[in-house]
Scaffold this motif. Structure first.
Motif, PDB file in Angstrom:
ATOM      1  N   ARG A 183      -3.938   9.731  15.537  1.00 13.52           N
ATOM      2  CA  ARG A 183      -3.798   9.299  15.932  1.00 13.52           C
ATOM      3  C   ARG A 183      -1.899   9.580  15.800  1.00 13.52           C
ATOM      4  NH1 ARG A 183      -5.857   4.058  17.306  1.00 13.52           N
ATOM      5  NH2 ARG A 183      -3.960   2.976  15.411  1.00 13.52           N
ATOM      6  N   GLN A 184      -1.692   9.246  14.770  1.00 16.82           N
ATOM      7  CA  GLN A 184       0.094   9.582  13.949  1.00 16.82           C
ATOM      8  C   GLN A 184      -0.305  10.930  14.061  1.00 16.82           C
ATOM      9  OE1 GLN A 184       2.713   7.635  13.576  1.00 16.82           O
ATOM     10  NE2 GLN A 184       1.445   6.111  14.443  1.00 16.82           N
ATOM     11  N   LEU A 185      -1.311  11.443  13.623  1.00 19.66           N
ATOM     12  CA  LEU A 185      -1.479  12.719  12.996  1.00 19.66           C
ATOM     13  C   LEU A 185      -1.240  13.752  13.899  1.00 19.66           C
ATOM     14  CD1 LEU A 185      -3.639  12.824  10.417  1.00 19.66           C
ATOM     15  CD2 LEU A 185      -1.717  13.858   9.557  1.00 19.66           C
ATOM     16  N   LEU A 186      -1.884  13.638  15.297  1.00 23.04           N
ATOM     17  CA  LEU A 186      -2.078  14.001  16.574  1.00 23.04           C
ATOM     18  C   LEU A 186      -1.160  14.699  17.025  1.00 23.04           C
ATOM     19  CD1 LEU A 186      -5.937  12.486  18.260  1.00 23.04           C
ATOM     20  CD2 LEU A 186      -5.121  15.694  16.983  1.00 23.04           C
ATOM     21  N   GLU A 187       0.055  13.613  16.830  1.00 22.72           N
ATOM     22  CA  GLU A 187       1.617  12.777  17.581  1.00 22.72           C
ATOM     23  C   GLU A 187       2.091  14.351  16.914  1.00 22.72           C
ATOM     24  OE1 GLU A 187       3.928   9.617  16.802  1.00 22.72           O
ATOM     25  OE2 GLU A 187       3.021   9.452  18.063  1.00 22.72           O
ATOM     26  N   LEU A 217      -2.641   5.828  -2.085  1.00 25.41           N
ATOM     27  CA  LEU A 217      -2.193   4.537  -0.871  1.00 25.41           C
ATOM     28  C   LEU A 217      -2.866   4.055  -1.315  1.00 25.41           C
ATOM     29  CD1 LEU A 217      -0.913   6.504   2.714  1.00 25.41           C
ATOM     30  CD2 LEU A 217       0.158   6.817   0.818  1.00 25.41           C
ATOM     31  N   ARG A 218      -2.048   2.703  -1.123  1.00 21.95           N
ATOM     32  CA  ARG A 218      -2.639   1.354  -2.026  1.00 21.95           C
ATOM     33  C   ARG A 218      -1.930   0.372  -0.417  1.00 21.95           C
ATOM     34  NH1 ARG A 218      -2.231   0.997  -8.402  1.00 21.95           N
ATOM     35  NH2 ARG A 218      -3.913   2.184  -9.212  1.00 21.95           N
ATOM     36  N   ILE A 225       4.435 -19.013  -2.756  1.00 19.59           N
ATOM     37  CA  ILE A 225       4.102 -16.720  -2.847  1.00 19.59           C
ATOM     38  C   ILE A 225       4.191 -16.281  -1.303  1.00 19.59           C
ATOM     39  CG2 ILE A 225       2.270 -15.770  -3.622  1.00 19.59           C
ATOM     40  CD1 ILE A 225       3.036 -17.667  -5.712  1.00 19.59           C
ATOM     41  N   PRO A 226       5.162 -15.398  -1.257  1.00 22.05           N
ATOM     42  CA  PRO A 226       4.950 -14.281  -0.476  1.00 22.05           C
ATOM     43  C   PRO A 226       3.927 -13.692  -0.286  1.00 22.05           C
ATOM     44  CG  PRO A 226       6.913 -14.302  -1.703  1.00 22.05           C
ATOM     45  CD  PRO A 226       6.289 -15.023  -2.640  1.00 22.05           C
ATOM     46  N   VAL A 227       2.874 -13.608   0.623  1.00 22.41           N
ATOM     47  CA  VAL A 227       2.421 -12.536   0.998  1.00 22.41           C
ATOM     48  C   VAL A 227       2.497 -10.982   2.046  1.00 22.41           C
ATOM     49  CG1 VAL A 227      -0.197 -12.192   2.731  1.00 22.41           C
ATOM     50  CG2 VAL A 227       0.698 -14.164   1.717  1.00 22.41           C
ATOM     51  N   LYS A 228       1.872 -10.412   1.261  1.00 22.06           N
ATOM     52  CA  LYS A 228       2.340  -8.598   1.044  1.00 22.06           C
ATOM     53  C   LYS A 228       1.714  -7.795   2.610  1.00 22.06           C
ATOM     54  CE  LYS A 228       4.141  -7.575  -2.964  1.00 22.06           C
ATOM     55  NZ  LYS A 228       3.383  -9.338  -3.504  1.00 22.06           N
ATOM     56  N   LEU A 229       2.307  -7.816   3.518  1.00 20.25           N
ATOM     57  CA  LEU A 229       1.605  -6.747   4.836  1.00 20.25           C
ATOM     58  C   LEU A 229       1.618  -5.912   5.247  1.00 20.25           C
ATOM     59  CD1 LEU A 229       2.212 -10.391   6.523  1.00 20.25           C
ATOM     60  CD2 LEU A 229      -0.052  -9.541   5.806  1.00 20.25           C
ATOM     61  N   ILE A 230       0.787  -5.252   5.851  1.00 18.00           N
ATOM     62  CA  ILE A 230       1.360  -3.754   6.083  1.00 18.00           C
ATOM     63  C   ILE A 230       0.437  -4.029   8.013  1.00 18.00           C
ATOM     64  CG2 ILE A 230      -0.825  -2.477   5.639  1.00 18.00           C
ATOM     65  CD1 ILE A 230       1.683  -0.300   5.460  1.00 18.00           C
ATOM     66  N   ALA A 231       0.834  -2.895   8.767  1.00 18.20           N
ATOM     67  CA  ALA A 231       0.458  -2.866  10.388  1.00 18.20           C
ATOM     68  C   ALA A 231      -0.282  -1.796   9.938  1.00 18.20           C
ATOM     69  CB  ALA A 231       1.475  -2.539  11.109  1.00 18.20           C
ATOM     70  N   VAL A 232      -1.253  -1.643  10.460  1.00 19.42           N
ATOM     71  CA  VAL A 232      -1.964  -0.861  10.385  1.00 19.42           C
ATOM     72  C   VAL A 232      -1.999   0.254  10.920  1.00 19.42           C
ATOM     73  CG1 VAL A 232      -4.409   0.921  11.085  1.00 19.42           C
ATOM     74  CG2 VAL A 232      -4.507  -1.884  10.560  1.00 19.42           C
ATOM     75  N   GLU A 233      -1.263   0.477  12.018  1.00 20.58           N
ATOM     76  CA  GLU A 233      -0.401   2.014  12.228  1.00 20.58           C
ATOM     77  C   GLU A 233       1.007   2.565  11.888  1.00 20.58           C
ATOM     78  OE1 GLU A 233      -0.418   4.289  14.951  1.00 20.58           O
ATOM     79  OE2 GLU A 233      -1.307   2.498  15.368  1.00 20.58           O
ATOM     80  N   ASP A 234       1.291   1.929  10.113  1.00 20.88           N
ATOM     81  CA  ASP A 234       2.107   2.285   9.835  1.00 20.88           C
ATOM     82  C   ASP A 234       1.396   2.619   8.340  1.00 20.88           C
ATOM     83  OD1 ASP A 234       4.453   1.411  10.886  1.00 20.88           O
ATOM     84  OD2 ASP A 234       4.785   0.146   9.897  1.00 20.88           O
ATOM     85  N   ILE A 235      -0.294   2.586   7.912  1.00 17.34           N
ATOM     86  CA  ILE A 235      -0.767   3.308   6.668  1.00 17.34           C
ATOM     87  C   ILE A 235      -1.201   4.414   7.600  1.00 17.34           C
ATOM     88  CG2 ILE A 235      -2.690   3.009   6.335  1.00 17.34           C
ATOM     89  CD1 ILE A 235      -3.382   0.385   6.425  1.00 17.34           C
ATOM     90  N   GLY A 236      -1.075   4.301   9.222  1.00 15.44           N
ATOM     91  CA  GLY A 236      -1.150   6.444   9.558  1.00 15.44           C
ATOM     92  C   GLY A 236       0.200   6.839   9.413  1.00 15.44           C
ATOM     93  N   VAL A 237       1.052   6.239   9.194  1.00 17.95           N
ATOM     94  CA  VAL A 237       2.258   6.497   9.423  1.00 17.95           C
ATOM     95  C   VAL A 237       2.629   7.506   7.989  1.00 17.95           C
ATOM     96  CG1 VAL A 237       4.036   6.685   9.570  1.00 17.95           C
ATOM     97  CG2 VAL A 237       3.341   5.835  11.737  1.00 17.95           C
ATOM     98  N   PHE A 238       2.592   6.807   7.261  1.00 21.63           N
ATOM     99  CA  PHE A 238       2.087   6.751   5.793  1.00 21.63           C
ATOM    100  C   PHE A 238       1.353   8.523   5.500  1.00 21.63           C
ATOM    101  CE2 PHE A 238       4.238   3.079   4.636  1.00 21.63           C
ATOM    102  CZ  PHE A 238       5.558   3.530   3.929  1.00 21.63           C
ATOM    103  N   VAL A 239       0.565   7.949   6.099  1.00 19.47           N
ATOM    104  CA  VAL A 239      -0.852   9.591   5.801  1.00 19.47           C
ATOM    105  C   VAL A 239       0.388  10.377   6.161  1.00 19.47           C
ATOM    106  CG1 VAL A 239      -3.009  10.269   6.811  1.00 19.47           C
ATOM    107  CG2 VAL A 239      -2.970   8.171   5.788  1.00 19.47           C
TER     108      VAL A 239
END
Length: 291
Positions: free
Chosen positions: A23-27, A148-149, A177-191
């Motif tokens: 989605r992000q690459l097409l955009e 990307l991790r 303990i803070p849990v580190k989180l990311i939205a899947v759509e933001d992984i697409g943005v970093f790609v």
């Protein structure tokens, strides 16, 4: 850019990360080739309607990978994870990851973006981890790559099997303990931005997250957004270990050494990076209502 160097092959395009990347690459104006085992699936049809070119293939089928990679500028590679380090499935993940990397090397791909897992090098100290072995293999091949991790997915909390159940969030993370989180759509943005800015991202390994919240704060954020009463219940490591040794070791690591993410730097690279509250409001609320 020419048509050649505006073309990206997305592996696992019908999965969560692959779909977000597509989605992000097409955009962003890229030509996307989407590798899928089943072009007739609903998800495949949706991404085809969005503009992706479907390629039927499998990560274990080298011929299909070679065909799909012919003439592309870049490749986004992601494989499904496996929890049991002694299971044949872990070897399958490793085999698939290496197969994709080998095909990219043979195709002389100019930018290879691989999605690994948070703290892969540190996790490899206490378990056999396919993603760490794939990272090392990519570097051994000399591929021009970005690794990307991603941290834990925010979407996991809307999964009825591992998220909120019967008004409780039950997890083996300690309450402070803070849990580190990311939205899947933001992984697409970093790609997307990795391919857009190779001068910045080539050769880099980057831990990515959009927020870090303690489990009680996560439960409170979901409760606020959904109007439901949600409490956090701490599950002991011993209880987890009875069912899954690897998962218990993972929680021990997260509760102890863990890994670091520079969220401030990431937000400079991606100003619209979602924190958990953003995600709940924009996407999560609808997912919680589907439970």
């Amino acid at each position: 850019m020419s048509g050649y160097n505006r073309s990206i092959l997305v592996i696992g395009a019908t999965g969560q990360q692959g779909g977000a990347a597509t989605r992000q690459l097409l955009e962003d104006g890229w030509q996307v080739r989407a590798l899928t085992r089943d072009p007739s699936s609903l998800t495949a049809k949706i991404i085809a309607q969005a503009g992706a070119q479907l390629f039927q293939g499998d990560m274990e089928n080298r011929n299909s990978l070679d065909e799909a990679m012919r003439g592309v500028y870049g490749v986004f590679s992601v494989q499904p994870p496996e929890w049991n380090p002694s299971d044949a499935a872990t070897e399958k993940e490793l085999r698939m990851g290496k197969n994709v990397a080998d095909a990219a090397k043979a195709a002389q791909v100019r930018h290879f973006v691989y999605s690994s897992v948070s703290g892969a090098d540190k996790q490899a100290r206490f378990r056999y981890l396919a993603k760490w072995e794939i990272e090392k293999y990519i570097k051994k091949l000399g591929l021009p790559a970005t690794i990307l991790r991603p941290s834990s997915f925010m979407e996991n909390y809307a999964n009825s099997l591992i998220g909120i159940q019967n008004g409780t969030l039950t997890e083996a993370i300690k309450p402070d303990i803070p849990v580190k989180l990311i939205a899947v759509e933001d992984i697409g943005v970093f790609v997307k931005i990795s391919f857009r800015h190779p001068d910045v991202f080539l050769g880099k390994t980057i831990e990515i997250a959009g927020d870090a919240l303690t489990p009680p704060n996560i439960a409170a954020a979901i409760a606020k957004a959904t109007g439901r009463s949600i409490s956090y219940v701490h599950l002991s490591i011993e209880t987890v270990r009875k069912n899954n040794e690897t998962l218990a070791d993972l929680y021990e690591w997260l509760n102890g050494e863990g890994y670091e993410v520079d969220i401030k730097l990431l937000r400079n690279l991606h100003p619209k990076l979602m924190n958990f509250e953003d995600w709940v409001e924009r996407q999560g609320k609808a997912l919680f209502q589907q439970e």
